[in-house]
Design an enzyme around this catalytic site. Structure first.
Site, mmCIF file in Angstrom:
data_model
loop_
_atom_site.group_PDB
_atom_site.id
_atom_site.type_symbol
_atom_site.label_atom_id
_atom_site.label_comp_id
_atom_site.label_asym_id
_atom_site.label_seq_id
_atom_site.Cartn_x
_atom_site.Cartn_y
_atom_site.Cartn_z
ATOM 1 N N SER A 123 0.811 -1.219 0.000
ATOM 2 C CA SER A 123 0.000 0.000 0.000
ATOM 3 C C SER A 123 0.845 1.272 0.000
ATOM 4 O O SER A 123 0.334 2.349 -0.298
ATOM 5 C CB SER A 123 -0.963 0.014 1.192
ATOM 6 O OG SER A 123 -0.248 0.101 2.410
ATOM 7 N N LYS A 160 0.484 4.297 7.014
ATOM 8 C CA LYS A 160 -0.151 5.164 6.018
ATOM 9 C C LYS A 160 0.330 6.601 6.204
ATOM 10 O O LYS A 160 0.925 6.956 7.223
ATOM 11 C CB LYS A 160 -1.683 5.142 6.168
ATOM 12 C CG LYS A 160 -2.354 3.808 5.886
ATOM 13 C CD LYS A 160 -2.313 3.426 4.427
ATOM 14 C CE LYS A 160 -3.133 2.163 4.153
ATOM 15 N NZ LYS A 160 -2.487 0.960 4.713
#
Length: 202
Positions: A123, A160
């Site tokens: 990701s 993230k």
């Protein structure tokens, strides 16, 4: 030294970090704030237990009277724990999460790294963080917009990019195949576990 509980491991890591960065140990209130205790008394009870186990020494009546035995003569640490998959609800540095250690000076990173987190998934590939990489993490509870964070959402730990606007937080992937995670802080629990301060490719 007797084995510490996962919470005591976190407290010891915070004490060491304060000594390294500030030159003096934290107060009970600072420990309580950092670890999310309701009062300094809770921190005091943990410290007393750690002193009984030989992990620290305490000076009665001194707000910063915490000492790590032998710390004046010990050399700087030259390794970091590698944390693998994190169990739901458990502290990241709990013993069962530590796979091994990596021989690297924590001071190589700025701010100093407290541990290495094994990355799972792609990701964050567009900023050069790939599956299996070791993410160097500096433990803290605050983050600014644009920083890459290790966050705990619904007991799951994720890496993230962080963005916040009021009570809304977005955890943004660096891969167009992944949609941003939108969190309403009035309804969901989000904890910042640390900041990315580097990557080691393996």
């Amino acid at each position: 030294m007797h084995k510490l509980t996962p919470r005591q491991v976190e407290i010891l890591a915070f004490i060491k970090r304060c000594l390294e960065e500030n030159g003096y140990p934290p107060t009970r209130a600072e420990i309580a704030r950092e670890l999310g205790f309701k009062s300094p008394n809770a921190a005091e009870e943990h410290l007393k237990a750690m002193a009984r186990k030989g992990a620290i020494e305490m000076t009665p009546g001194a707000s910063r009277g915490i000492r790590i035995p032998g710390s004046e003569v010990e050399s700087e640490p030259t390794s970091l724990p590698i944390v693998g998959r994190v169990a739901a609800g458990a502290p990241i540095l709990a013993q069962q999460h530590i796979e091994e250690t990596c021989q690297i000076d924590p001071g190589f990173f700025h701010p100093r790294a407290d541990y290495l987190l094994r990355v799972r998934g792609m990701s964050m590939k567009d900023v050069g963080i790939y599956d299996g990489d070791l993410l160097a993490v500096h433990t803290c509870r605050e983050a600014h917009n644009g920083q890459i964070v290790v966050a705990r959402l619904n007991d799951e730990v994720t890496v993230k990019r962080f963005r916040r606007d009021g009570d809304k937080v977005w955890l943004i992937a660096e891969n167009p195949e992944f949609s941003p995670l939108e969190i309403d802080l009035t309804e969901q629990d989000l904890t910042i576990e640390g900041l990315s301060v580097g990557v080691i490719r393996r």
